[in-house]
Design an enzyme around this catalytic site. Structure first.
Site, PDB file in Angstrom:
ATOM      1  N   CYS A 577       8.914 -20.574  39.226  1.00 35.31           N
ATOM      2  CA  CYS A 577       8.279 -19.261  39.304  1.00 35.31           C
ATOM      3  C   CYS A 577       6.785 -19.384  38.978  1.00 35.31           C
ATOM      4  O   CYS A 577       6.358 -20.296  38.281  1.00 35.31           O
ATOM      5  CB  CYS A 577       8.962 -18.317  38.313  1.00 35.31           C
ATOM      6  SG  CYS A 577       8.326 -16.634  38.344  1.00 35.31           S
ATOM      7  N   ASP A 579       5.224 -17.656  37.000  1.00 37.66           N
ATOM      8  CA  ASP A 579       5.027 -17.212  35.615  1.00 37.66           C
ATOM      9  C   ASP A 579       4.130 -18.164  34.809  1.00 37.66           C
ATOM     10  O   ASP A 579       4.322 -19.381  34.836  1.00 37.66           O
ATOM     11  CB  ASP A 579       6.404 -17.104  34.941  1.00 37.66           C
ATOM     12  CG  ASP A 579       6.332 -16.338  33.639  1.00 37.66           C
ATOM     13  OD1 ASP A 579       6.846 -15.212  33.596  1.00 37.66           O
ATOM     14  OD2 ASP A 579       5.750 -16.880  32.669  1.00 37.66           O
ATOM     15  N   ARG A 581       3.997 -18.915  31.833  1.00 35.46           N
ATOM     16  CA  ARG A 581       4.562 -19.600  30.665  1.00 35.46           C
ATOM     17  C   ARG A 581       5.359 -20.846  31.036  1.00 35.46           C
ATOM     18  O   ARG A 581       5.923 -21.506  30.171  1.00 35.46           O
ATOM     19  CB  ARG A 581       5.448 -18.619  29.890  1.00 35.46           C
ATOM     20  CG  ARG A 581       4.655 -17.496  29.263  1.00 35.46           C
ATOM     21  CD  ARG A 581       5.535 -16.334  28.886  1.00 35.46           C
ATOM     22  NE  ARG A 581       6.133 -15.699  30.068  1.00 35.46           N
ATOM     23  CZ  ARG A 581       6.915 -14.618  30.013  1.00 35.46           C
ATOM     24  NH1 ARG A 581       7.194 -14.062  28.851  1.00 35.46           N
ATOM     25  NH2 ARG A 581       7.419 -14.103  31.121  1.00 35.46           N
ATOM     26  N   HIS A 633      13.674 -19.005  35.214  1.00 37.73           N
ATOM     27  CA  HIS A 633      13.426 -18.829  33.780  1.00 37.73           C
ATOM     28  C   HIS A 633      13.896 -17.461  33.331  1.00 37.73           C
ATOM     29  O   HIS A 633      13.860 -16.490  34.094  1.00 37.73           O
ATOM     30  CB  HIS A 633      11.939 -19.012  33.465  1.00 37.73           C
ATOM     31  CG  HIS A 633      11.070 -17.922  34.007  1.00 37.73           C
ATOM     32  ND1 HIS A 633      10.498 -16.952  33.223  1.00 37.73           N
ATOM     33  CD2 HIS A 633      10.693 -17.633  35.281  1.00 37.73           C
ATOM     34  CE1 HIS A 633       9.784 -16.134  33.981  1.00 37.73           C
ATOM     35  NE2 HIS A 633       9.891 -16.515  35.235  1.00 37.73           N
ATOM     36  N   CYS A 636      12.305 -13.276  33.629  1.00 38.43           N
ATOM     37  CA  CYS A 636      11.542 -13.362  34.878  1.00 38.43           C
ATOM     38  C   CYS A 636      11.287 -11.957  35.420  1.00 38.43           C
ATOM     39  O   CYS A 636      12.232 -11.212  35.735  1.00 38.43           O
ATOM     40  CB  CYS A 636      12.311 -14.194  35.896  1.00 38.43           C
ATOM     41  SG  CYS A 636      11.399 -14.434  37.426  1.00 38.43           S
TER      42      CYS A 636
HETATM   43 CO    CO Z   1       9.369 -15.437  36.862  1.00 40.87          CO
END
Ligand code: CO
Length: 737
Positions: A577, A579, A581, A633, A636
């Site tokens: 993803c 994302d 993190r 993750h 999400c």
């Molecule tokens: Co995500």
């Protein structure tokens, strides 16, 4: 010198428990024979130099071979009377008499056994490499210089002498001048033929008898020379002084070689001092020799040095009881052992047995061996120890290593072994001190660039209150209005005083209009980290951070970017993803060039997405990655969005596959608590995307051509940084699903 099976072959057979296989036994006995030949004059020479009965040197050699090699913690080291002890031994005998000296040897042995039991052998791990290598090079050079006179038939200095100043009032170099004024033609002839044999065996092109080691041939040719050359004329006769001179036991009265230890002086401080000195110096010499032998062991075995100390102690107890000199592991004989192709301690044992048999039964045979032949063998060993490649290697290792190596080498060459080792160690310690003093300095660097770029203060490894003053002054000097980064990512220790200064500066910075970033404090003090969230983060810090990162990488490895720019060879493809993190390289411990990453919102693998397919095609067809990993993750946002209706059109289109999964499992999901629902959908999403990859034409084509390729499903837990393996490992179309 002989053609033996290559090291890896031997290692393979060593892993099997056939330690005493016939091929090892043959190689070990051959090597033992060579070591025995060079050991005879060395044992006699050390005894001579120590002012001890000649037989005492031979007894020590026999004990070193027959007893110490069996008990030893090392496979290849050879023990016997040591040149490095002659000064102590000579003084001890002169002061206390030979019988009392023998008692001191026994006490020294008992102390050594205790040293081994209390694990003093571990000390050898503190000998720096550069020191041990400097020692080996020095001994190699010394052997070559000391043996050259013997090679030309000048035998004034006793065999086995390693010190610069010789008992014959010459030194290593002046002896050479003397030698060339006292040439024996028979010795020269024998040496020249000997060196020709060395050259013959070293050449790759010429055939040679593998059953006959070069050293043995050199000795046989030498003996033939001694017997036949006198036929050419009187100037070709080699006097006994140029030959091995083993005393004939049968013709020697027992009173001359039977000596019993005398313990009447045990309370005498001089006796105790002698025993302790012997124990310490003999232990050091043994540890150094064993470290050196481990370095040249083709199988790279590591000796058990504590066991070695106890073995040496046992050897000394026995040698003292039998009227022998103290034993240590000795470098020259050990190096000869390695050069002659020894594989196990059987070789050291064989050398001891041969010493015993020949000294007792056949001394007259040994006395036909010219010292010139043995000089040729030892010079070849010296060349191996001080080989040019060792010097090249040291030059490449950086100047501080080179200085330690050079100091050790030169000091040993011009004084003796232990002084040289001490000097090498002292220089090594100085370098360590220098490095730690340098690292005390606070390293402050203003990154060059525009006025708006941050000033970077990098804290060093250890920051103590000693730096408080410098640090405060540095902070005061900072210009107002310019961003500041204090970087502690390399800091292991940060004094509370300095933490307080930083905490105060945090307040101050606000008033001075300084935008402060505290970087890399996470592992030191969490309370300092929180400040990062309070300040607006500037854009320019990215560029200055980048420069610091590139500089760090180059400092760790000067060729880092040169090497990594050549090509990428990743074994892993990640679909994950977007994302912020998800730090794939960090949480998988991978570095530049190891992971090929494709990211999109909610790690989707729609089969007709050109972006996904071009990445996948490149990874599978060109880079030939071995693993495809779909990594979702928890937490999400994309997955949570898919459970909602009325999404903006682009997102709605992009997540259509995921929404399908949601619809499919909706009834199951709605049985779960609200927070469990999105977690479960994250997992279902990963499984679905794995299936998409399995169905991809690119993957199918790879499997069809039998290219190894595995597909895995992971969920990364942002709450604890751990990966949950979904336990799907698809390795081909047959086990898909
Ligand atoms: Co995500």
């Amino acid at each position: 010198m002989t053609s033996e099976p290559s090291a890896p072959d031997r290692l393979r057979s060593l892993e099997e428990p056939r330690y005493l296989s016939a091929s090892f036994l043959r190689a070990d006995i051959r090597a033992g024979l060579v070591v025995f030949l060079v050991a005879v004059p060395l044992c006699l020479g050390v005894a001579l130099a120590s002012g001890a009965p000649l037989m005492a040197g031979l007894i020590s050699g026999i004990v070193g071979g027959v007893v110490v090699s069996v008990l030893s913690g090392s496979q290849l080291s050879v023990s016997g009377p040591a040149a490095g002890l002659t000064v102590i031994v000579a003084a001890g005998i002169a002061e206390l008499g030979f019988e009392v000296f023998l008692a001191a040897v026994i006490l020294a042995g008992i102390l050594q056994v205790l040293l081994g039991v209390f694990r003093a052998g571990t000390l050898s791990h503190y000998f720096p490499n550069a020191v041990v290598e400097g020692m080996m090079a020095a001994i190699g050079i010394i052997i070559i210089f000391k043996q050259l006179p013997h090679a030309v038939g000048y035998d004034a200095d006793h065999e086995g002498d390693l010190s610069f100043l010789q008992p014959d009032k010459e030194n290593t170099f002046s002896e050479l001048l003397q030698a060339f004024a006292h040439i024996e033609w028979a010795a020269i002839l024998i040496s020249v033929v000997g060196f020709a044999i060395v050259w013959w065996y070293a050449s790759d092109k010429l055939p040679k008898p593998s059953w006959l080691p070069s050293s043995l041939l050199i000795v046989l040719v030498g003996v033939a020379g001694v017997l036949l050359l006198p036929g050419l004329g009187a100037q070709f006769v080699l006097e006994p002084a140029h030959l091995v001179q083993v005393p004939n036991l049968a013709k020697t009265p027992a009173s001359e070689w039977v000596h019993l230890p005398d313990f009447s002086r045990v309370a005498d401080p001089r006796f105790i001092t002698l025993a302790v000195t012997l124990a310490i110096v003999a232990s050091l010499e043994s540890l150094l020799s064993v470290s050196a032998v481990d370095k040249i062991d083709p199988l790279k075995r590591r000796s058990d040095t504590n066991r070695e100390l106890s073995a040496q102690g046992a050897g000394n107890i026995l040698s003292g009881l039998l009227g022998g000199l103290p034993v240590t592991a000795v470098i020259v004989r050990s190096a000869t052992n390695v050069t002659a192709g020894a594989i196990t301690k059987t070789s050291g044992f064989a050398h001891g047995v041969l010493l015993l048999v020949f000294v007792v039964a056949l001394p007259s045979l040994l006395n036909l061996i010219p010292l010139a032949s043995l000089a040729v063998i030892l010079i070849a060993v010296g060349y191996k120890l001080a080989s040019p490649s060792l010097f090249v290697r040291m030059f490449k290792r950086g100047w501080d290593q080179l200085v330690i190596f050079g100091v050790t080498l030169l000091v040993i060459l011009f004084t003796d072994l232990l002084i040289g080792i001490g000097a090498g160690l002292a220089v090594g310690v100085l370098f360590i001190l220098r490095r730690s003093v340098l690292s005390l300095h606070l390293s402050v660097r203003s990154v060059p660039g525009s006025e708006t770029e941050p000033v970077v203060i990098r804290l060093s490894d250890q920051v103590s209150f000693l730096q408080k003053e410098t640090f405060l002054a540095e902070l005061d000097r900072l210009p107002s209005g310019r961003p500041v980064i204090i970087d502690a990512s390399h800091t292991q220790f940060l004094d509370p005083d300095i933490r307080e200064v930083i905490a105060d500066f945090k307040e101050q910075a606000v008033h001075r209009g300084i935008e402060l970033e505290l970087r890399g404090f996470g592992h030191i003090d969490q309370s300092l980290v929180s400040v990062n969230r309070l300040v607006g983060l500037s854009y320019s810090r990215l560029l200055s951070n980048n420069r610091l990162w590139a500089e760090d990488k180059r400092r760790e490895d000067a060729d880092f970017f040169k090497d990594s720019a050549k090509e990428q060879l990743p074994a892993y493809y990640f679909l994950t993803c977007s994302d912020s993190r998800i730090l794939v390289n960090m949480f998988t411990g991978t570095d530049v060039g190891e992971v090929f990453i494709h990211r999109n919102v909610a790690n989707q693998a729609p089969l007709h997405d050109p972006s996904l397919n071009s990445g996948l095609l490149y990874a599978v067809d060109v880079l030939k990655v071995k693993h495809l990993i779909v990594c979702g993750h928890y937490g999400c946002g994309g997955v949570e969005a898919a459970m909602k209706d009325d999404l903006p059109k682009p997102l709605n289109d992009w997540l259509s596959g995921l929404k399908e999964v949601y619809r499919e499992y909706r009834s199951e999901l709605e049985l779960l608590a609200v927070d469990q629902r999105s977690r479960r959908l994250v997992e279902l999403n990963v499984l679905r995307q794995v299936r998409n990859l399995v169905d991809s034409d690119i993957v199918r084509a790879a499997w069809a051509r039998l290219q190894p390729l595995e597909i895995h499903g992971w969920v990364y837990n942002i709450h604890d940084g751990l990966v949950i393996d979904m336990k799907v490992h698809v390795t081909g179309p047959t086990n898909a699903r």
